[in-house]
Design a protein around this motif. Structure first.
Motif, short mmCIF file in Angstrom:
data_model
loop_
_atom_site.label_atom_id
_atom_site.label_comp_id
_atom_site.label_asym_id
_atom_site.label_seq_id
_atom_site.Cartn_x
_atom_site.Cartn_y
_atom_site.Cartn_z
N GLU A 1 52.42 33.25 28.81
CA GLU A 1 51.95 32.42 27.69
C GLU A 1 51.32 31.14 28.20
O GLU A 1 50.69 30.39 27.45
N HIS B 1 42.70 29.91 29.17
CA HIS B 1 43.45 28.68 29.24
C HIS B 1 43.13 27.98 30.55
O HIS B 1 43.37 28.53 31.62
N ILE C 1 43.04 20.77 20.93
CA ILE C 1 42.31 21.47 22.00
C ILE C 1 43.04 21.37 23.34
O ILE C 1 42.81 22.18 24.22
N GLY D 1 47.02 20.44 25.18
CA GLY D 1 48.41 19.99 25.17
C GLY D 1 48.80 19.70 26.62
O GLY D 1 48.51 20.51 27.50
N ARG E 1 55.99 16.29 33.89
CA ARG E 1 56.99 17.34 34.05
C ARG E 1 58.27 16.72 34.61
O ARG E 1 58.20 15.83 35.47
N GLY F 1 46.90 21.77 29.39
CA GLY F 1 46.26 23.06 29.12
C GLY F 1 45.20 22.91 28.04
O GLY F 1 45.47 22.34 26.98
N LEU F 2 43.99 23.37 28.35
CA LEU F 2 42.88 23.29 27.39
C LEU F 2 42.50 24.71 26.96
O LEU F 2 42.27 25.58 27.82
N GLY F 3 42.47 24.94 25.67
CA GLY F 3 42.04 26.25 25.16
C GLY F 3 40.52 26.25 25.04
O GLY F 3 39.96 25.61 24.15
#
Ligand code: 4AD
Ligand code: MG
Length: 443
Positions: free
Chosen positions: A187, A226, A367, A369, A373, A412-414
């Protein structure tokens, strides 16, 4: 007879070759006959041009072939270009020689087809002017994104797509039978990108992510591409800076190189030209206050929603209210810990995590997230235990925190969301050649 392998000129160039004899290769896009002449509009990747076949000027078998040709026959034509103000592209070809490469069967797509039918014959609809332009832009935008990151010293990495555990909420995983054991389609490639920063420091993966989300919206795919950069020694602030530079760079490349395509999609070049850092940054807390002040409509009841409380996640309507009057994307940062992923570190306030979502303007939605971390072993295991995650499934990920761990961040960019926004497409399905949607896995 014209050879299949004869050198041909692109149609866009043929249009500007007044008086020259040219060869073009393409497909028949429109066709009509009148008074011993057949008018064929031929398309290739670069454009369309009208070709006039005069019965008295070509061989009999050539005339018969063109008469019989269905739409979307593959064809090679030779002739002289003639400027004509009335012609669609400003020029036509008077055909001297032609060869129908393959006629085949009647093309099933005629005018005025339903969107569902066009999805059924997607493998053929990809030849439409709209899809040609969209797929061309998709390819360019992949390049622009890579070019930016490569220029910043990133390495492109290739993560596995078959995994043992989820990398996000884990709630929307596609399960795969892996020789008798349970595996999943990834995912997000983030966890693997994290492993690789300890070797290459700044990396990105550009790969599919799979989401078994039952969301039937105009911006959800079950398989999407992604782009996930991950950087050693970055905090959330520095990551946001990189994100706004990346998105601006994609927009500016489109403005600089794709004026014609933007015109085709009816997009104002000037609107995209405004996409420059810095982007507005508001905290989640501020966003809630804005939403409560403006009011959000519940899409089901069409009534104004009750006040949003701390901890509410945003849907399509919230994203629209926050961005409808914006020219540039905005960031919403520091979200409540309860609604974000397990790997995000707690802020000093004890209730928010160091993360940010980038929302595209005019309601195009999230667009990007991203977040810092958790990089310390005890904090990570404590958090995973609290959430009831099975640490056995994440052994290697936890291991990274045992040997020379460093603060790091990523996002992460879609890309289909970005394409949809920048080309102002109605639906995300037209940003990818073969869309996977909750009700569609074919063609
Ligand atoms: O916000 P998401 O779920 O974040 C992650 O997966 C992180 N692991 C990313 C990272 O930090 N490396 O997804 C990131 C982006 C979203 O902002 C959205 O653009 C896109 O992925 N996305 C989708 N695009 C199309 N269809 C879907 N169903 C999508 N779900 C997420
Ligand atoms: Mg998200």
């Amino acid at each position: 007879m014209l050879s299949y392998f004869v050198k041909a000129l692109e149609i866009s160039k043929a249009l500007g070759s007044d008086g020259k004899s040219v060869v073009i290769k393409g497909w028949t896009y429109r066709k009509r006959s009148s008074g011993g002449k057949t008018f064929v509009i031929v398309r290739d990747r670069t454009g369309t041009i009208q070709c006039i076949v005069d019965k008295s000027k070509v061989k009999e078998n050539e005339w018969n072939e063109i008469e019989k040709a269905y739409l979307e026959s593959s064809i090679i034509l030779k002739g002289k270009v003639r400027k004509d103000e009335r012609a669609p592209g400003g020029a036509e070809i008077d055909v001297e020689e032609l060869r129908v490469v393959h006629n085949g069967e009647q093309f099933p797509i005629t005018e005025y087809q339903s969107p569902e039918f066009l999805l059924d014959v997607r493998h053929l609809w990809l030849r439409s002017q709209k899809m040609i332009k969209a797929m061309e832009m998709r390819s360019y935008m992949f390049k622009y994104a890579r070019k930016f990151l490569d220029g910043k010293g990133f390495y492109e990495i290739t993560p596995p797509l078959l995994t043992k555990a989820g990398g996000e909420t884990g709630a929307n995983l596609f399960e795969v039978d892996y020789f008798g054991t349970k595996a999943f389609l990834t995912e997000s490639s983030q966890l693997y990108a994290e492993a690789m920063i300890f070797a290459l420091e700044k990396v990105y993966s550009f790969a599919p992510s799979y989401r078994a989300e039952k969301s039937r919206t105009t911006k959800h795919l079950t398989e999407y591409w992604h782009l996930e950069p991950e950087m050693a020694y970055f905090d959330n602030k520095r990551s946001m800076k990189l994100q706004e530079q990346l998105v601006s760079s994609i927009a500016n490349n489109v403005v600089k190189n794709n004026e014609d395509e933007l015109k085709f999609f009816g997009v104002e070049k000037d609107a995209l030209a405004k996409i420059k850092p810095p982007f507005e940054k508001i905290t989640y807390e501020k966003a809630i206050a804005i939403l409560n002040e403006k009011g959000v409509i519940n899409p089901e009841t069409k009534q104004k929603k009750e006040r949003l409380e701390w901890g509410a996640d945003f849907g399509v309507e919230e994203e629209r209210v926050l961005t409808e009057d914006k020219d540039k994307p905005i960031f919403v940062y520091n979200w409540p810990v309860e609604i974000k992923a397990f790997y995000m570190p707690l802020n000093k306030d004890g209730k928010t995590v160091a993360c940010a979502d980038m929302l595209a303007p005019k309601g195009h939605g999230e667009i990007i997230g991203g977040s810092e971390r958790i990089w310390k072993l005890d904090q990570l295991t404590e958090k995973m235990n609290a959430l009831g995650l099975n640490i056995d499934n994440y052994k290697w990920y936890v291991d990274l925190r045992k040997y020379g761990s460093v603060p790091h961040a990523g996002f992460g960019l879609g890309i289909e969301r970005v394409i949809k926004w920048m080309l102002n497409l109605d639906h995300i399905r037209d940003a990818i050649p073969f869309p996977r949607l909750i009700n569609r896995i074919e063609p």
